[in-house]
Design an enzyme around this catalytic site. Structure first.
Site, PDB file in Angstrom:
ATOM      1  N   ASN A 159       9.175 -12.561   7.560  1.00 36.85           N
ATOM      2  CA  ASN A 159       9.988 -11.774   8.480  1.00 36.85           C
ATOM      3  C   ASN A 159      11.313 -11.441   7.803  1.00 36.85           C
ATOM      4  O   ASN A 159      11.760 -12.148   6.904  1.00 36.85           O
ATOM      5  CB  ASN A 159      10.262 -12.571   9.765  1.00 36.85           C
ATOM      6  CG  ASN A 159      11.019 -11.762  10.798  1.00 36.85           C
ATOM      7  OD1 ASN A 159      10.761 -10.570  10.980  1.00 36.85           O
ATOM      8  ND2 ASN A 159      11.962 -12.391  11.489  1.00 36.85           N
ATOM      9  N   LEU A 215       6.076 -15.493  18.121  1.00 36.32           N
ATOM     10  CA  LEU A 215       4.746 -15.974  17.766  1.00 36.32           C
ATOM     11  C   LEU A 215       4.622 -17.448  18.150  1.00 36.32           C
ATOM     12  O   LEU A 215       5.534 -18.246  17.929  1.00 36.32           O
ATOM     13  CB  LEU A 215       4.516 -15.817  16.270  1.00 36.32           C
ATOM     14  CG  LEU A 215       4.443 -14.376  15.746  1.00 36.32           C
ATOM     15  CD1 LEU A 215       4.405 -14.374  14.227  1.00 36.32           C
ATOM     16  CD2 LEU A 215       3.243 -13.641  16.320  1.00 36.32           C
ATOM     17  N   SER A 221      11.075   1.566  12.003  1.00 37.77           N
ATOM     18  CA  SER A 221      11.948   1.806  10.866  1.00 37.77           C
ATOM     19  C   SER A 221      11.484   1.035   9.629  1.00 37.77           C
ATOM     20  O   SER A 221      11.332   1.594   8.541  1.00 37.77           O
ATOM     21  CB  SER A 221      13.386   1.417  11.216  1.00 37.77           C
ATOM     22  OG  SER A 221      14.208   1.374  10.076  1.00 37.77           O
ATOM     23  N   HIS A 238      15.288 -10.876   8.823  1.00 35.41           N
ATOM     24  CA  HIS A 238      16.201 -11.176   9.927  1.00 35.41           C
ATOM     25  C   HIS A 238      17.597 -10.658   9.588  1.00 35.41           C
ATOM     26  O   HIS A 238      18.075 -10.852   8.466  1.00 35.41           O
ATOM     27  CB  HIS A 238      16.257 -12.681  10.167  1.00 35.41           C
ATOM     28  CG  HIS A 238      17.145 -13.084  11.307  1.00 35.41           C
ATOM     29  ND1 HIS A 238      16.815 -12.866  12.623  1.00 35.41           N
ATOM     30  CD2 HIS A 238      18.369 -13.679  11.310  1.00 35.41           C
ATOM     31  CE1 HIS A 238      17.785 -13.311  13.393  1.00 35.41           C
ATOM     32  NE2 HIS A 238      18.743 -13.809  12.622  1.00 35.41           N
TER      33      HIS A 238
END
Length: 217
Positions: free
Chosen positions: A105, A91, A13, A107
């Site tokens: 990232n 990671l 997505s 979140h």
């Protein structure tokens, strides 16, 4: 041109959203590669259909081996930033510290609240009035890196974890696209000397930027 490498694990997505952005901003944004740890992820076909280089982990491959391959790919592609887009494998400290460029990232919570998984259920359980998403710098501590920007939406009395997730996702897409746009436009950039992101020549505030305030600029 801003060069990106994207890590993803699932349906893609967020990856779709970034591909659409790169098509809209042709000449300013380039997705150099998709790195995927899940050989059955739908995102792989999406990347190949878009003509994007793909590196896929082998079935049952160990995390250290996957990360070694991905670090080599990043070194070869020479991106300016690595983006996590639904990458579900944690990671390692080694990967984060060895990566030559910053990793971002997105979140699904208003960090520092609700790190980790099941954020929609957590926010409903605590009866907060607002929910949202945050783009942050990836560090070895889970969802604990410096905040780049956040966007929020009100929680409805009828919300379930599923409905909240569905309402939040389009806002997540807009937020991530906005941050990538800042990077492409050089409003947001990584200061290697001070090891921090700068926005309009100034350090980011500790709470990051409010998407509602800066998103339309």
């Amino acid at each position: 041109m801003l060069r990106l490498v994207i890590l993803a694990s699932g349906r893609g997505s967020h990856f779709d959203n970034i591909v659409q952005l790169s098509q809209q901003q042709a000449g300013t944004l380039n997705i150099a590669a998709l790195l995927c740890d899940n050989p059955t992820a739908p995102v792989i076909d999406k990347a190949r259909q878009a003509g994007i280089s793909v590196s896929v982990a082998e079935p049952n491959q160990k995390t250290r081996a996957i990360e070694t391959t991905f670090l080599q790919e990043i070194a070869d592609k020479q991106p300016e930033v690595v983006l996590l887009a639904g990458y579900m494998r944690l990671l390692s400290r080694h990967f984060i510290e060895a990566c030559p460029v910053p990793i971002l990232n997105i979140h699904p919570s208003l960090l520092p609240k609700y790190k980790g998984l099941h954020t929609h259920a957590q926010v409903l359980a605590t009866q907060d009035r607002m929910h949202g998403a945050t783009v942050h710098v990836v560090t070895p501590q889970l969802d604990d890196g410096p905040l780049i920007a956040a966007a929020q939406l009100p929680i409805l009395t009828t919300d379930t974890p599923e409905s909240l997730a569905a309402r939040l996702l389009p806002l997540e897409h807009r937020l991530y696209a906005c941050v990538i746009g800042w990077l492409a436009g050089k409003r947001l950039y990584w200061n290697y000397e001070h090891r921090q992101f700068m926005f309009d020549q100034q350090p980011l505030p500790p709470h990051g930027l409010a998407f509602e305030e800066y998103g339309s600029e």
